[in-house]
Motif scaffolding. Structure first.
Motif, PDB file in Angstrom:
ATOM      1  N   TRP A 170       0.835  -1.207   0.000  1.00  0.00           N
ATOM      2  CA  TRP A 170       0.000   0.000   0.000  1.00  0.00           C
ATOM      3  C   TRP A 170       0.869   1.257   0.000  1.00  0.00           C
ATOM      4  O   TRP A 170       0.538   2.260  -0.660  1.00  0.00           O
ATOM      5  CB  TRP A 170      -0.931   0.009   1.205  1.00  0.00           C
ATOM      6  CG  TRP A 170      -2.256  -0.628   0.978  1.00  0.00           C
ATOM      7  CD1 TRP A 170      -2.746  -1.760   1.534  1.00  0.00           C
ATOM      8  CD2 TRP A 170      -3.290  -0.146   0.113  1.00  0.00           C
ATOM      9  NE1 TRP A 170      -4.009  -2.036   1.078  1.00  0.00           N
ATOM     10  CE2 TRP A 170      -4.371  -1.065   0.209  1.00  0.00           C
ATOM     11  CE3 TRP A 170      -3.416   0.945  -0.725  1.00  0.00           C
ATOM     12  CZ2 TRP A 170      -5.550  -0.898  -0.515  1.00  0.00           C
ATOM     13  CZ3 TRP A 170      -4.602   1.116  -1.447  1.00  0.00           C
ATOM     14  CH2 TRP A 170      -5.639   0.201  -1.336  1.00  0.00           C
TER      15      TRP A 170
ATOM     16  N   VAL B  35       2.088   1.718  -3.469  1.00  0.00           N
ATOM     17  CA  VAL B  35       0.995   2.200  -4.330  1.00  0.00           C
ATOM     18  C   VAL B  35       0.702   3.666  -4.037  1.00  0.00           C
ATOM     19  O   VAL B  35       0.457   4.466  -4.951  1.00  0.00           O
ATOM     20  CB  VAL B  35      -0.258   1.326  -4.119  1.00  0.00           C
ATOM     21  CG1 VAL B  35      -1.475   1.947  -4.808  1.00  0.00           C
ATOM     22  CG2 VAL B  35      -0.021  -0.074  -4.656  1.00  0.00           C
ATOM     23  N   GLY B  36       0.727   4.034  -2.750  1.00  0.00           N
ATOM     24  CA  GLY B  36       0.502   5.433  -2.407  1.00  0.00           C
ATOM     25  C   GLY B  36       1.550   6.350  -3.016  1.00  0.00           C
ATOM     26  O   GLY B  36       1.223   7.440  -3.518  1.00  0.00           O
TER      27      GLY B  36
ATOM     28  N   CYS C 288       0.863   6.680  -6.630  1.00  0.00           N
ATOM     29  CA  CYS C 288      -0.296   7.528  -6.923  1.00  0.00           C
ATOM     30  C   CYS C 288       0.107   8.978  -7.127  1.00  0.00           C
ATOM     31  O   CYS C 288      -0.582   9.733  -7.836  1.00  0.00           O
ATOM     32  CB  CYS C 288      -1.324   7.417  -5.801  1.00  0.00           C
ATOM     33  SG  CYS C 288      -2.266   5.872  -5.801  1.00  0.00           S
TER      34      CYS C 288
ATOM     35  N   GLY D 166       0.521   9.261 -10.576  1.00  0.00           N
ATOM     36  CA  GLY D 166      -0.665   8.952 -11.372  1.00  0.00           C
ATOM     37  C   GLY D 166      -0.830   7.486 -11.699  1.00  0.00           C
ATOM     38  O   GLY D 166      -1.955   6.986 -11.788  1.00  0.00           O
TER      39      GLY D 166
ATOM     40  N   GLY E 295      -0.201   4.891  -9.922  1.00  0.00           N
ATOM     41  CA  GLY E 295      -0.629   4.073  -8.799  1.00  0.00           C
ATOM     42  C   GLY E 295      -2.137   3.926  -8.690  1.00  0.00           C
ATOM     43  O   GLY E 295      -2.620   2.985  -8.055  1.00  0.00           O
ATOM     44  N   LEU E 296      -2.884   4.838  -9.310  1.00  0.00           N
ATOM     45  CA  LEU E 296      -4.344   4.754  -9.234  1.00  0.00           C
ATOM     46  C   LEU E 296      -4.867   3.462  -9.851  1.00  0.00           C
ATOM     47  O   LEU E 296      -5.888   2.931  -9.424  1.00  0.00           O
ATOM     48  CB  LEU E 296      -4.967   5.962  -9.937  1.00  0.00           C
ATOM     49  CG  LEU E 296      -4.714   7.331  -9.276  1.00  0.00           C
ATOM     50  CD1 LEU E 296      -5.271   8.439 -10.140  1.00  0.00           C
ATOM     51  CD2 LEU E 296      -5.330   7.370  -7.890  1.00  0.00           C
TER      52      LEU E 296
ATOM     53  N   VAL F  83      -4.992   0.590  -7.232  1.00  0.00           N
ATOM     54  CA  VAL F  83      -5.801   0.699  -6.024  1.00  0.00           C
ATOM     55  C   VAL F  83      -6.806  -0.447  -5.932  1.00  0.00           C
ATOM     56  O   VAL F  83      -6.931  -1.113  -4.901  1.00  0.00           O
ATOM     57  CB  VAL F  83      -6.527   2.064  -5.977  1.00  0.00           C
ATOM     58  CG1 VAL F  83      -7.534   2.092  -4.840  1.00  0.00           C
ATOM     59  CG2 VAL F  83      -5.508   3.183  -5.803  1.00  0.00           C
TER      60      VAL F  83
ATOM     61  N   MET G  40     -14.340   2.268  -8.631  1.00  0.00           N
ATOM     62  CA  MET G  40     -13.644   3.029  -7.594  1.00  0.00           C
ATOM     63  C   MET G  40     -14.645   3.704  -6.667  1.00  0.00           C
ATOM     64  O   MET G  40     -14.474   3.711  -5.440  1.00  0.00           O
ATOM     65  CB  MET G  40     -12.726   4.069  -8.236  1.00  0.00           C
ATOM     66  CG  MET G  40     -11.440   3.494  -8.810  1.00  0.00           C
ATOM     67  SD  MET G  40     -10.246   3.041  -7.522  1.00  0.00           S
ATOM     68  CE  MET G  40      -9.706   4.657  -6.990  1.00  0.00           C
TER      69      MET G  40
ATOM     70  N   ARG H 146     -15.122   2.994  -2.702  1.00  0.00           N
ATOM     71  CA  ARG H 146     -14.989   4.115  -1.762  1.00  0.00           C
ATOM     72  C   ARG H 146     -16.248   4.272  -0.916  1.00  0.00           C
ATOM     73  O   ARG H 146     -16.170   4.618   0.271  1.00  0.00           O
ATOM     74  CB  ARG H 146     -14.729   5.403  -2.541  1.00  0.00           C
ATOM     75  CG  ARG H 146     -14.537   6.625  -1.660  1.00  0.00           C
ATOM     76  CD  ARG H 146     -14.281   7.854  -2.507  1.00  0.00           C
ATOM     77  NE  ARG H 146     -14.144   9.048  -1.692  1.00  0.00           N
ATOM     78  CZ  ARG H 146     -13.972  10.270  -2.165  1.00  0.00           C
ATOM     79  NH1 ARG H 146     -13.904  10.456  -3.489  1.00  0.00           N
ATOM     80  NH2 ARG H 146     -13.851  11.296  -1.361  1.00  0.00           N
TER      81      ARG H 146
END
Length: 405
Positions: free
Chosen positions: A25, A28-29, A32, A35, A37-38, A41, A84, A88
């Motif tokens: 994570w 990935v953060g 992000c 760009g 890394g999105l 997710v 997504m 969320r």
């Protein structure tokens, strides 16, 4: 004590996986910010949920019942943005992340204290037995404290015994502390309405019962209209042959030939009915061999890939077999495809099946076709089916069948 040790050891295993997931994570953060890394997710959410499900299953085996809280079903045909937003909006996502952080820290600490520290304490207790065999620079405790005299070695053994007794006394509390985040965060949020899930389960169970009744009627018709009639014909023909034996042997022989043909046809129809219930090839060659036979017998050239599936319940193997069989039948009859592809592999606690063809597309599962039967069979096992078939193709059927109760 042994049960507590096993619980702490199991928690240490999932805590170690939680640490690795937290590191992923973090990567990935960082990605992000650039760009890219999105796009990772959603896969990371799936990994986190799989780990959380593993922890729920571990606690269920220990007698702690935790209901899965996920209310957002997979969205067939939905785009990345919609998925997504769905993830969320699902409260379970943030709760899973909260559990992940707690278990990667507190759960790991409890596991180390409850599993690794007792092993280190046993080393300290036995220290006077072998400390003189070590080189002088290695005559230390677990904390690198030099111990090079007999009084120090005996004191080290005494302190190891004290630590071991203390850890044994504290192990039940460590177990409860390790499992506390899961019992608080991996359960459904109080505001989550599970009525939709109950309605869905009720509908799938009703569909399974309807499919079962339809299958029973089909078997009854096959036996009554086919096998039973042929067996009656055999009885009548044999009786006629018996009456004709004395006065017309040639006619009796001809009647016996007809009775033999009718019996052979009845036996063949009975074998077909049995194969429709549970294909013998599954028992003889397993799922991989049975699917190989389906792929080789398909009218369209078919490429089969079977990955590592692990132990799969027989009911799931049967559902997977009929799913692939019906899908390949549709490919042969309706798709106009030049080639097809079948992929079967284990995906965490589920068996994943993908059937793809390069045909004309436009397939639908709401018209009472074989695809509707596949969906009913899959949903009866609490599985999921996704159909993607735009006009012009390709057609992709993706199925996931849970392999664990």
């Amino acid at each position: 004590m042994l049960v507590t040790f096993k619980r702490l050891a199991g928690g240490l295993g999932t805590a170690s996986l939680a640490v690795l997931t937290m590191l992923c994570w973090a990567l990935v953060g960082a990605a992000c910010l650039l760009g890219v890394g999105l796009l990772l997710v959603l896969p990371m959410v799936a990994v986190t949920r799989a780990l959380a499900e593993r922890e729920r299953e571990r606690l269920r085996r220990r007698g702690v019942e935790i209901v899965s809280p996920y209310t957002q079903d997979r969205m067939p045909g939905a785009g990345w943005a919609a998925r997504m937003r769905a993830v969320r909006a699902d409260r379970a996502t943030l709760r899973d992340l909260g559990w992940l952080g707690s278990h990667a820290t507190l759960g790991l600490l409890c596991g180390v204290l409850g599993v690794l520290m007792p092993i280190a304490a046993v080393r300290e207790i036995s220290y006077p037995l072998w400390w003189q065999l070590l080189p002088p620079q290695e005559q230390t405790t677990n904390f690198d404290v030099p111990v090079q005299t007999w009084p120090a070695a005996i004191f080290t053994s005494f302190m190891g015994a004290v630590v071991l007794v203390g850890l044994i006394r504290l192990s039940p509390a460590l177990t409860r502390l390790q499992e506390h985040p899961a019992t608080r965060l991996l359960v459904p949020h109080p505001s989550v309405d599970l009525s939709k899930r109950i309605v869905q389960l009720t509908a799938t169970r009703a569909g399974a019962l309807r499919a079962h009744a339809t299958e029973l009627r089909r078997i009854e018709r096959a036996l009554h209209d086919g096998t039973q009639n042929r067996l009656n014909a055999v009885v009548v023909t044999v009786a006629a042959a018996k009456r004709a034996v004395a006065r017309d042997p040639e006619r009796a022989l001809h009647a016996l030939d007809r009775a033999q043909n009718a019996a052979e046809q009845a036996a063949a129809e009975l074998r077909a009915v049995v194969r429709a219930l549970l294909p013998p090839i599954l028992e003889d060659r397993g799922l991989s061999g049975a699917l190989s036979a389906l792929a080789s017998g398909c009218a369209v050239p078919c490429r089969l890939t079977v990955g590592e599936t692990g132990p799969v319940p027989l009911s799931v193997e049967t559902a997977a077999y009929f799913t692939v069989a019906e899908a390949l039948t549709n490919v042969s009859k309706h798709s106009g495809a030049r080639q097809a592809e079948v992929l079967v592999e284990r995906n965490g606690p589920a068996l994943r099946i993908m059937v793809r063809d390069d045909g004309k597309g436009g397939a639908r599962d709401d018209t009472g076709t074989g695809l509707a039967g596949i969906r009913r069979r899959v949903e009866a096992h609490d599985g999921m089916m996704t159909l993607t078939s735009p006009c012009g193709g390709p057609t992709v059927i993706e199925v996931e069948l849970p392999c664990e109760s």
